[in-house]
Write a protein that holds these residues in place. Structure first.
Motif, PDB file in Angstrom:
ATOM      1  N   LEU A  73       0.831  -1.212   0.000  1.00 35.27           N
ATOM      2  CA  LEU A  73       0.000   0.000   0.000  1.00 35.27           C
ATOM      3  C   LEU A  73       0.865   1.261   0.000  1.00 35.27           C
ATOM      4  O   LEU A  73       0.587   2.221  -0.720  1.00 35.27           O
ATOM      5  CB  LEU A  73      -0.933   0.005   1.216  1.00 35.27           C
ATOM      6  N   ASP A  74       1.926   1.235   0.802  1.00 32.71           N
ATOM      7  CA  ASP A  74       2.794   2.417   0.912  1.00 32.71           C
ATOM      8  C   ASP A  74       3.614   2.656  -0.351  1.00 32.71           C
ATOM      9  O   ASP A  74       4.076   3.779  -0.591  1.00 32.71           O
ATOM     10  CB  ASP A  74       3.725   2.289   2.125  1.00 32.71           C
ATOM     11  N   SER A  75       3.804   1.608  -1.151  1.00 35.03           N
ATOM     12  CA  SER A  75       4.631   1.758  -2.357  1.00 35.03           C
ATOM     13  C   SER A  75       3.827   2.203  -3.581  1.00 35.03           C
ATOM     14  O   SER A  75       4.393   2.509  -4.628  1.00 35.03           O
ATOM     15  CB  SER A  75       5.360   0.446  -2.670  1.00 35.03           C
ATOM     16  N   LEU A  76       2.497   2.254  -3.466  1.00 35.83           N
ATOM     17  CA  LEU A  76       1.673   2.716  -4.585  1.00 35.83           C
ATOM     18  C   LEU A  76       1.779   4.229  -4.723  1.00 35.83           C
ATOM     19  O   LEU A  76       2.038   4.940  -3.742  1.00 35.83           O
ATOM     20  CB  LEU A  76       0.199   2.336  -4.352  1.00 35.83           C
ATOM     21  N   SER A  77       1.545   4.708  -5.938  1.00 33.67           N
ATOM     22  CA  SER A  77       1.647   6.154  -6.179  1.00 33.67           C
ATOM     23  C   SER A  77       0.525   6.927  -5.488  1.00 33.67           C
ATOM     24  O   SER A  77       0.654   8.106  -5.214  1.00 33.67           O
ATOM     25  CB  SER A  77       1.631   6.436  -7.688  1.00 33.67           C
ATOM     26  N   ARG A  78      -0.577   6.235  -5.216  1.00 23.54           N
ATOM     27  CA  ARG A  78      -1.681   6.884  -4.494  1.00 23.54           C
ATOM     28  C   ARG A  78      -2.557   5.814  -3.856  1.00 23.54           C
ATOM     29  O   ARG A  78      -2.380   4.625  -4.118  1.00 23.54           O
ATOM     30  CB  ARG A  78      -2.514   7.767  -5.429  1.00 23.54           C
ATOM     31  N   LYS A  79      -3.489   6.269  -3.047  1.00 24.60           N
ATOM     32  CA  LYS A  79      -4.388   5.338  -2.369  1.00 24.60           C
ATOM     33  C   LYS A  79      -5.306   4.687  -3.400  1.00 24.60           C
ATOM     34  O   LYS A  79      -5.905   5.391  -4.215  1.00 24.60           O
ATOM     35  CB  LYS A  79      -5.210   6.120  -1.338  1.00 24.60           C
ATOM     36  N   PRO A  80      -5.429   3.351  -3.371  1.00 23.59           N
ATOM     37  CA  PRO A  80      -6.323   2.710  -4.343  1.00 23.59           C
ATOM     38  C   PRO A  80      -7.796   3.038  -4.075  1.00 23.59           C
ATOM     39  O   PRO A  80      -8.180   3.294  -2.926  1.00 23.59           O
ATOM     40  CB  PRO A  80      -6.060   1.217  -4.164  1.00 23.59           C
ATOM     41  N   ASP A  81      -8.582   3.039  -5.133  1.00 29.03           N
ATOM     42  CA  ASP A  81     -10.022   3.269  -5.016  1.00 29.03           C
ATOM     43  C   ASP A  81     -10.747   2.013  -4.552  1.00 29.03           C
ATOM     44  O   ASP A  81     -11.857   2.077  -4.048  1.00 29.03           O
ATOM     45  CB  ASP A  81     -10.591   3.729  -6.364  1.00 29.03           C
ATOM     46  N   LEU A  82     -10.084   0.868  -4.752  1.00 25.27           N
ATOM     47  CA  LEU A  82     -10.662  -0.414  -4.352  1.00 25.27           C
ATOM     48  C   LEU A  82      -9.540  -1.435  -4.241  1.00 25.27           C
ATOM     49  O   LEU A  82      -8.632  -1.447  -5.077  1.00 25.27           O
ATOM     50  CB  LEU A  82     -11.689  -0.893  -5.391  1.00 25.27           C
ATOM     51  N   VAL A  83      -9.596  -2.267  -3.206  1.00 25.30           N
ATOM     52  CA  VAL A  83      -8.668  -3.396  -3.106  1.00 25.30           C
ATOM     53  C   VAL A  83      -9.470  -4.681  -3.258  1.00 25.30           C
ATOM     54  O   VAL A  83     -10.458  -4.904  -2.554  1.00 25.30           O
ATOM     55  CB  VAL A  83      -7.918  -3.408  -1.755  1.00 25.30           C
ATOM     56  N   LEU A  84      -9.066  -5.503  -4.208  1.00 25.69           N
ATOM     57  CA  LEU A  84      -9.606  -6.858  -4.328  1.00 25.69           C
ATOM     58  C   LEU A  84      -8.699  -7.739  -3.492  1.00 25.69           C
ATOM     59  O   LEU A  84      -7.486  -7.800  -3.732  1.00 25.69           O
ATOM     60  CB  LEU A  84      -9.598  -7.330  -5.780  1.00 25.69           C
ATOM     61  N   LEU A  85      -9.267  -8.400  -2.499  1.00 33.00           N
ATOM     62  CA  LEU A  85      -8.472  -9.194  -1.574  1.00 33.00           C
ATOM     63  C   LEU A  85      -8.798 -10.668  -1.762  1.00 33.00           C
ATOM     64  O   LEU A  85      -9.911 -11.108  -1.464  1.00 33.00           O
ATOM     65  CB  LEU A  85      -8.774  -8.736  -0.138  1.00 33.00           C
ATOM     66  N   GLY A  86      -7.831 -11.405  -2.303  1.00 27.88           N
ATOM     67  CA  GLY A  86      -8.064 -12.810  -2.615  1.00 27.88           C
ATOM     68  C   GLY A  86      -6.972 -13.713  -2.080  1.00 27.88           C
ATOM     69  O   GLY A  86      -6.040 -14.062  -2.798  1.00 27.88           O
ATOM     70  N   LEU A  87      -7.072 -14.053  -0.808  1.00 29.88           N
ATOM     71  CA  LEU A  87      -6.112 -14.966  -0.191  1.00 29.88           C
ATOM     72  C   LEU A  87      -6.884 -16.046   0.567  1.00 29.88           C
ATOM     73  O   LEU A  87      -8.053 -15.872   0.878  1.00 29.88           O
ATOM     74  CB  LEU A  87      -5.190 -14.208   0.773  1.00 29.88           C
ATOM     75  N   GLY A  88      -6.204 -17.131   0.865  1.00 28.56           N
ATOM     76  CA  GLY A  88      -6.835 -18.229   1.596  1.00 28.56           C
ATOM     77  C   GLY A  88      -6.659 -19.572   0.927  1.00 28.56           C
ATOM     78  O   GLY A  88      -6.725 -20.618   1.579  1.00 28.56           O
ATOM     79  N   GLY A  89      -6.436 -19.567  -0.385  1.00 30.65           N
ATOM     80  CA  GLY A  89      -6.259 -20.823  -1.120  1.00 30.65           C
ATOM     81  C   GLY A  89      -5.063 -21.626  -0.639  1.00 30.65           C
ATOM     82  O   GLY A  89      -5.138 -22.853  -0.497  1.00 30.65           O
ATOM     83  N   ASN A  90      -3.949 -20.936  -0.346  1.00 31.16           N
ATOM     84  CA  ASN A  90      -2.758 -21.654   0.118  1.00 31.16           C
ATOM     85  C   ASN A  90      -2.911 -22.123   1.564  1.00 31.16           C
ATOM     86  O   ASN A  90      -2.322 -23.127   1.955  1.00 31.16           O
ATOM     87  CB  ASN A  90      -1.508 -20.783  -0.049  1.00 31.16           C
ATOM     88  N   ASP A  91      -3.711 -21.401   2.338  1.00 28.38           N
ATOM     89  CA  ASP A  91      -4.034 -21.867   3.686  1.00 28.38           C
ATOM     90  C   ASP A  91      -4.755 -23.216   3.573  1.00 28.38           C
ATOM     91  O   ASP A  91      -4.489 -24.145   4.347  1.00 28.38           O
ATOM     92  CB  ASP A  91      -4.942 -20.868   4.413  1.00 28.38           C
ATOM     93  N   LEU A  92      -5.690 -23.295   2.608  1.00 26.41           N
ATOM     94  CA  LEU A  92      -6.422 -24.550   2.387  1.00 26.41           C
ATOM     95  C   LEU A  92      -5.478 -25.679   1.975  1.00 26.41           C
ATOM     96  O   LEU A  92      -5.549 -26.784   2.501  1.00 26.41           O
ATOM     97  CB  LEU A  92      -7.482 -24.365   1.302  1.00 26.41           C
ATOM     98  N   LEU A  93      -4.598 -25.379   1.022  1.00 27.37           N
ATOM     99  CA  LEU A  93      -3.677 -26.408   0.522  1.00 27.37           C
ATOM    100  C   LEU A  93      -2.781 -26.938   1.630  1.00 27.37           C
ATOM    101  O   LEU A  93      -2.372 -28.090   1.624  1.00 27.37           O
ATOM    102  CB  LEU A  93      -2.816 -25.850  -0.622  1.00 27.37           C
ATOM    103  N   ARG A  94      -2.467 -26.078   2.599  1.00 23.70           N
ATOM    104  CA  ARG A  94      -1.585 -26.494   3.703  1.00 23.70           C
ATOM    105  C   ARG A  94      -2.361 -27.003   4.908  1.00 23.70           C
ATOM    106  O   ARG A  94      -1.764 -27.383   5.914  1.00 23.70           O
ATOM    107  CB  ARG A  94      -0.705 -25.300   4.131  1.00 23.70           C
ATOM    108  N   GLY A  95      -3.691 -26.943   4.814  1.00 26.19           N
ATOM    109  CA  GLY A  95      -4.507 -27.423   5.929  1.00 26.19           C
ATOM    110  C   GLY A  95      -4.368 -26.587   7.189  1.00 26.19           C
ATOM    111  O   GLY A  95      -4.466 -27.105   8.304  1.00 26.19           O
ATOM    112  N   LEU A  96      -4.101 -25.282   7.034  1.00 26.37           N
ATOM    113  CA  LEU A  96      -3.975 -24.404   8.198  1.00 26.37           C
ATOM    114  C   LEU A  96      -5.330 -24.226   8.879  1.00 26.37           C
ATOM    115  O   LEU A  96      -6.374 -24.328   8.246  1.00 26.37           O
ATOM    116  CB  LEU A  96      -3.408 -23.039   7.778  1.00 26.37           C
ATOM    117  N   LYS A  97      -5.300 -23.958  10.162  1.00 20.56           N
ATOM    118  CA  LYS A  97      -6.550 -23.820  10.922  1.00 20.56           C
ATOM    119  C   LYS A  97      -7.382 -22.662  10.388  1.00 20.56           C
ATOM    120  O   LYS A  97      -6.868 -21.549  10.210  1.00 20.56           O
ATOM    121  CB  LYS A  97      -6.230 -23.546  12.392  1.00 20.56           C
ATOM    122  N   PRO A  98      -8.679 -22.876  10.160  1.00 14.54           N
ATOM    123  CA  PRO A  98      -9.553 -21.791   9.709  1.00 14.54           C
ATOM    124  C   PRO A  98      -9.516 -20.580  10.649  1.00 14.54           C
ATOM    125  O   PRO A  98      -9.632 -19.437  10.194  1.00 14.54           O
ATOM    126  CB  PRO A  98     -10.945 -22.429   9.682  1.00 14.54           C
TER     127      PRO A  98
END
Length: 197
Positions: A73-98
């Motif tokens: 976020l700090d390295s962007l030229s300006r504040k984004p108008d929207l963040v698409l947040l898509g994480l969790g797939g690798n947590d699933l693959l590793r069987g990490l606790k929900p």
């Protein structure tokens, strides 16, 4: 300057940050075939002046995403108008606790909320082989956080692609170029709606 020199990012009216893992990064695809460039293309073709900044890192868990979020976020030229947040797939693959996935996702959504940046969660669903109890705990994470933080929600990033071998790379996990096209086609209206607030 030679013609092959990279042009600096042209300022678009709207800046979207696509913050995720290999599904966002375009794993196994040509540079212009990944989720971020294809989404940008779809939005531009719909008449929107949008730049989609790809901050997808293959292999990232929610914990890894949380560790790098401020830096990105700090390295962007300006504040984004929207963040698409898509994480969790690798947590699933590793069987990490929900519970760990949920805590990390919540910490990221809270960071964005504290910076007054709108977020759209692109959810994941646990595969049935992890068991009903695990799935029940995991699958509520994204809807619950969207409700709590009044964030936009696209329930399942791989909707329309999962289980279709013709749309998946030989690794059986990542979408191929045709798969990305379907994801982008399905998700674009939700992104447009999130941009309108």
């Amino acid at each position: 300057m030679s013609e092959s020199s990279e042009q600096p990012d042209v300022e678009a009216e709207t800046l979207i940050l696509a913050f995720g893992d290999s599904l966002y990064a375009g794993y196994g695809l040509a540079p212009d075939e990944g989720f971020a460039p294809e989404l940008q293309k779809a939005l531009n073709e719909a008449g929107q002046d949008v730049k989609v900044h790809n901050a997808g890192v293959s292999g990232d868990t929610t914990a890894a995403g949380l560790r790098r979020m401020d830096f990105v976020l700090d390295s962007l030229s300006r504040k984004p108008d929207l963040v698409l947040l898509g994480l969790g797939g690798n947590d699933l693959l590793r069987g990490l606790k929900p519970s760990e996935t949920r805590a990390n996702m919540e910490a990221m959504v809270k960071k964005l909320s504290d910076r007054d940046i709108p977020v759209m969660l692109t959810g994941m669903l646990a595969p049935p082989n992890l068991g009903k109890e695990f799935s029940d705990q995991f699958n509520v994470i994204y809807p619950a956080l969207a409700k709590k933080y009044e964030a936009s929600l696209y329930p399942f990033f791989m909707d329309g692609v999962v289980g279709r071998t013709d749309l998946i790379l030989p690794d059986g996990i990542h979408p191929n170029a045709e798969g990305i096209d379907i994801i982008v086609e399905r998700i674009t209206p939700s992104v447009e709606s999130a941009l309108q607030g």
